[in-house]
Design an enzyme around this catalytic site. Structure first.
Site, PDB file in Angstrom:
ATOM      1  N   HIS A   1      38.944-116.537 -75.538  1.00 63.68           N
ATOM      2  CA  HIS A   1      38.406-115.655 -74.776  1.00 63.68           C
ATOM      3  C   HIS A   1      36.937-115.541 -74.874  1.00 63.68           C
ATOM      4  O   HIS A   1      35.813-115.880 -74.223  1.00 63.68           O
ATOM      5  CB  HIS A   1      39.024-114.294 -74.336  1.00 63.68           C
ATOM      6  CG  HIS A   1      38.607-113.424 -73.371  1.00 63.68           C
ATOM      7  ND1 HIS A   1      39.239-113.654 -71.881  1.00 63.68           N
ATOM      8  CD2 HIS A   1      37.332-112.739 -72.892  1.00 63.68           C
ATOM      9  CE1 HIS A   1      38.380-112.614 -71.324  1.00 63.68           C
ATOM     10  NE2 HIS A   1      37.292-112.419 -71.678  1.00 63.68           N
ATOM     11  N   GLU A   2      36.316-115.037 -76.074  1.00 65.90           N
ATOM     12  CA  GLU A   2      34.969-114.756 -76.067  1.00 65.90           C
ATOM     13  C   GLU A   2      34.290-116.006 -76.662  1.00 65.90           C
ATOM     14  O   GLU A   2      33.238-116.175 -76.173  1.00 65.90           O
ATOM     15  CB  GLU A   2      34.883-113.724 -77.680  1.00 65.90           C
ATOM     16  CG  GLU A   2      35.460-112.510 -77.352  1.00 65.90           C
ATOM     17  CD  GLU A   2      35.015-111.628 -76.115  1.00 65.90           C
ATOM     18  OE1 GLU A   2      34.041-112.098 -75.802  1.00 65.90           O
ATOM     19  OE2 GLU A   2      35.685-110.682 -75.613  1.00 65.90           O
TER      20      GLU A   2
ATOM     21  N   HIS B   1      33.081-117.489 -73.126  1.00 69.52           N
ATOM     22  CA  HIS B   1      31.865-116.777 -72.877  1.00 69.52           C
ATOM     23  C   HIS B   1      30.812-117.398 -73.470  1.00 69.52           C
ATOM     24  O   HIS B   1      29.820-117.691 -72.876  1.00 69.52           O
ATOM     25  CB  HIS B   1      32.118-115.181 -73.213  1.00 69.52           C
ATOM     26  CG  HIS B   1      32.646-114.399 -72.240  1.00 69.52           C
ATOM     27  ND1 HIS B   1      32.577-114.513 -71.037  1.00 69.52           N
ATOM     28  CD2 HIS B   1      33.737-113.394 -72.532  1.00 69.52           C
ATOM     29  CE1 HIS B   1      33.546-113.402 -70.269  1.00 69.52           C
ATOM     30  NE2 HIS B   1      34.129-112.950 -71.123  1.00 69.52           N
TER      31      HIS B   1
ATOM     32  N   HIS C   1      29.763-121.024 -72.407  1.00 70.19           N
ATOM     33  CA  HIS C   1      29.463-120.860 -70.926  1.00 70.19           C
ATOM     34  C   HIS C   1      27.773-120.417 -71.188  1.00 70.19           C
ATOM     35  O   HIS C   1      26.923-121.158 -70.829  1.00 70.19           O
ATOM     36  CB  HIS C   1      30.117-119.818 -70.210  1.00 70.19           C
ATOM     37  CG  HIS C   1      29.546-119.723 -68.520  1.00 70.19           C
ATOM     38  ND1 HIS C   1      30.387-118.825 -67.929  1.00 70.19           N
ATOM     39  CD2 HIS C   1      28.823-120.384 -68.060  1.00 70.19           C
ATOM     40  CE1 HIS C   1      29.698-118.812 -66.685  1.00 70.19           C
ATOM     41  NE2 HIS C   1      28.792-120.020 -66.847  1.00 70.19           N
TER      42      HIS C   1
END
Length: 596
Positions: free
Chosen positions: A387-388, A391, A394
């Site tokens: 998940h991190e 980010h 991105h």
């Protein structure tokens, strides 16, 4: 090691390298001094922004100053998070917050001055090739112009700001400090005081009596304060309507969507598409009832474990390898950046004494992103890692493609990349799982994410919409009326296999997000967009991957809705939600197969 290690005891390879941001304290101090002197130059531009060359020079100085302050702020606070008890970095964090506020104040004249220019002048600036780098900024300012008031009115609105935060502050104090919950019996029959944190633990208990008692005690407590809580929530709604009318928006909902330039159809589409998909939610409730082996499914059974806790012991090294393997569909370039992050000081891995809890991805433009973890060797931590890193990548792609001003993506887009990574990891784990117990554990983990992130948040979004619309039509919402609206929505969303306990009608009173109005829908749209992307990537391969990487590289260079549309996810249509629902349906089918 049984104790929580000190920062000095953690291995260097498991610590992030903040030296990539500032080599040492002296380098930070120098940039701080530079930022202070840049700040003094800003005032010289005041009153001169009707000249294109002055405006350009002002924007360039604003960029340089803002980036310096961002770097100072990020470094100081990440140092502080390494060990929150260390006074030197506590002081540095405070110092960085002060300069951040001062910078905001120094630059505060820029937007109002540009907005005071005539429409013709603004149009000429937007078309001026010398200002091409700032076109999106200027277009955004022009869009906001219709809702900016006169200088005196804006000064008055700024003073109202302190009063307008009252409903949220009162709710927060009431909810976190003054509310006292009764004692309830835990699984061992011991009397334990109920709290916000313990409530979910009680609801996850295998003992149904424990779940029921905690549920009843929670809503009884809120029920006793229903008049105060209804008044507080109504005050927040009234505040939103005041701002919408003062700033000439058709409604509070449209005002809140305007910031990200999201059409109202995105919000209503979400609710309509979820209504059409409610039979799937009802089918999942039916399955839950069957798996729990109960005659009646109650609201306090929603978090009860459907399968025995399946212990998956996953070391950090295994987690990295599995995450990398699961992200193979995103192509070689993505994997190379991911590996660079794993190998080169992006991640602070383990807990240490005084370290900030939780996890996040952060950083400053021009330096690689950073990720803070508190890794435990379990499934949850592996999902947190992917998940991190979603980010982080991105931000990496945005920062390396866009200029400073256009690199920052909106909250509307923020959770897409992180959730897409989770979807690909889940697909990979389900594909290679051969143990029916493990498979069932993964399926329920994923299905519950759909339930909580898409269905529940959409129900919240619908409640907010109804409450604001009724108030805008001149109705006053009593505690009884708020409870009725909320109860009826639960009946609609959960279906005939669920006994919707009367107590749940008070749940509206304990949702903090209702004081950040019209925000929760972004969880549902972000999750749906990510699920839609993952479906396209897994089914189409390369063309879908190219579109997705284009999305990652876009940052905030266009309006969020356009960035997604270009990448193949049009949130103004029901299609992405329908694609997400088809994934949810396949999870339910697999679970039904396993329970036969």
């Amino acid at each position: 090691m049984n104790h929580v290690p000190k920062r000095s005891e953690t291995a260097a390879e498991h610590r992030w390298q903040l030296e990539d941001l500032f080599q040492n304290q002296a380098a930070w101090d120098k940039e701080y001094a530079d930022a202070k002197s840049m700040m003094k130059k800003v005032a010289a531009f005041e009153g001169k922004l009707s000249d294109a060359s002055q405006l350009k020079a002002c924007f360039e100085l604003e960029d340089e100053l803002s980036l310096a302050v961002e770097r100072l702020y990020v470094y100081a606070n990440m140092k502080h998070h390494e060990d929150t008890a260390e006074p030197a970095y506590m002081a540095l964090s405070d110092k960085s917050k002060k300069i951040s506020v001062e910078t905001g104040e120094a630059l505060s004249f820029v937007t109002p001055e540009v907005l005071s220019l005539s429409d013709e002048k603004l149009e000429a600036f937007i078309k001026d090739p010398n200002l091409a780098k700032y076109r999106h900024t200027l277009e955004e300012m022009r869009r906001q112009k219709a809702h900016v008031l006169s200088k005196n009115e804006e000064a008055l609105m700024a003073q109202v700001g302190n009063i307008s935060s009252a409903p949220s502050s009162i709710f927060s104090i009431l909810n976190n400090a003054d509310l006292k919950f009764p004692k309830v019996k835990n699984e061992n029959g011991e009397e334990v005081e109920l709290s916000h944190g313990r409530y979910i633990q009680f609801l996850e208990s295998k003992n149904r009596e424990v779940r029921k008692n905690a549920f009843t005690a929670m809503y009884d407590t809120y029920g006793k304060l229903k008049n105060t809580l209804a008044t507080t929530l109504n005050a927040n709604v009234t505040k939103n309507i005041f701002y919408a009318r003062a700033r000439k928006y058709p409604s509070a909902l449209e005002m809140s969507l305007y910031g990200d330039n999201i059409p109202q159809s995105v919000y209503t589409n979400l609710i309509d598409a979820i209504h059409k998909s409610l039979p799937l939610m009802h089918r999942y409730m039916n399955l839950r009832k069957k798996l729990l082996g109960v005659d009646e499914l109650h609201m306090y059974d929603l978090f009860a474990p459907l399968v025995d806790e399946f212990d998956m012991d996953i070391t950090y090294e295994q987690a990295k390898a599995t995450v990398k393997e699961s992200l193979k569909p995103l192509g070689e370039d993505y994997l190379a950046v991911l590996q660079d992050g794993f190998d080169n000081g992006w991640i602070d891995v383990y807990e240490n004494e005084g370290k900030r809890s939780g996890a996040y991805s952060w950083g400053a433009f021009g330096t690689h992103p950073y990720v803070l973890l508190n890794h435990k060797d379990n499934l949850n931590s592996m999902f947190t890692l992917t998940h991190e890193m979603g980010h982080a990548l991105h931000s990496y792609y945005s920062d390396n493609t866009q200029n400073y001003r256009d690199a920052q993506y909106t909250i509307f887009l923020a959770e897409v990349a992180s959730t897409l990574n989770e979807a690909l990891l889940m697909d990979y784990l389900l594909g290679k799982s051969t143990d029916p117990k493990e498979k069932m554990y993964l399926l329920t983990y994923y299905a519950d994410q759909f339930r909580t992130t898409v269905f529940r948040q959409t129900m919240f979004a619908e409640f907010e919409k109804i409450v604001h619309e009724r108030t805008e039509q001149g109705e006053s919402l009593t505690p009884q009326e708020l409870s009725k609206i909320y109860y009826d929505l639960n009946v609609l969303y959960y279906g005939k296999d669920m006994v919707v306990d009367k107590d749940i009608e008070m749940e509206w009173a304990r949702i903090p997000h209702f004081y950040t109005s019209f925000y929760v829908y972004k969880y549902a749209t972000g999750f749906s967009a990510a699920t839609s992307f993952s479906k396209q990537i897994l089914e189409e391969g390369a063309p879908a991957v190219d579109r997705y990487l284009g999305f990652l590289k876009s940052g905030g260079s266009d309006f969020s809705i356009n960035i997604l549309k270009k990448a193949g996810v049009d949130m103004s249509t029901p299609e992405p939600i329908e694609q997400a629902m088809s994934v949810f349906e396949s999870l339910i089918e697999q679970m039904e197969q396993l329970t036969k």
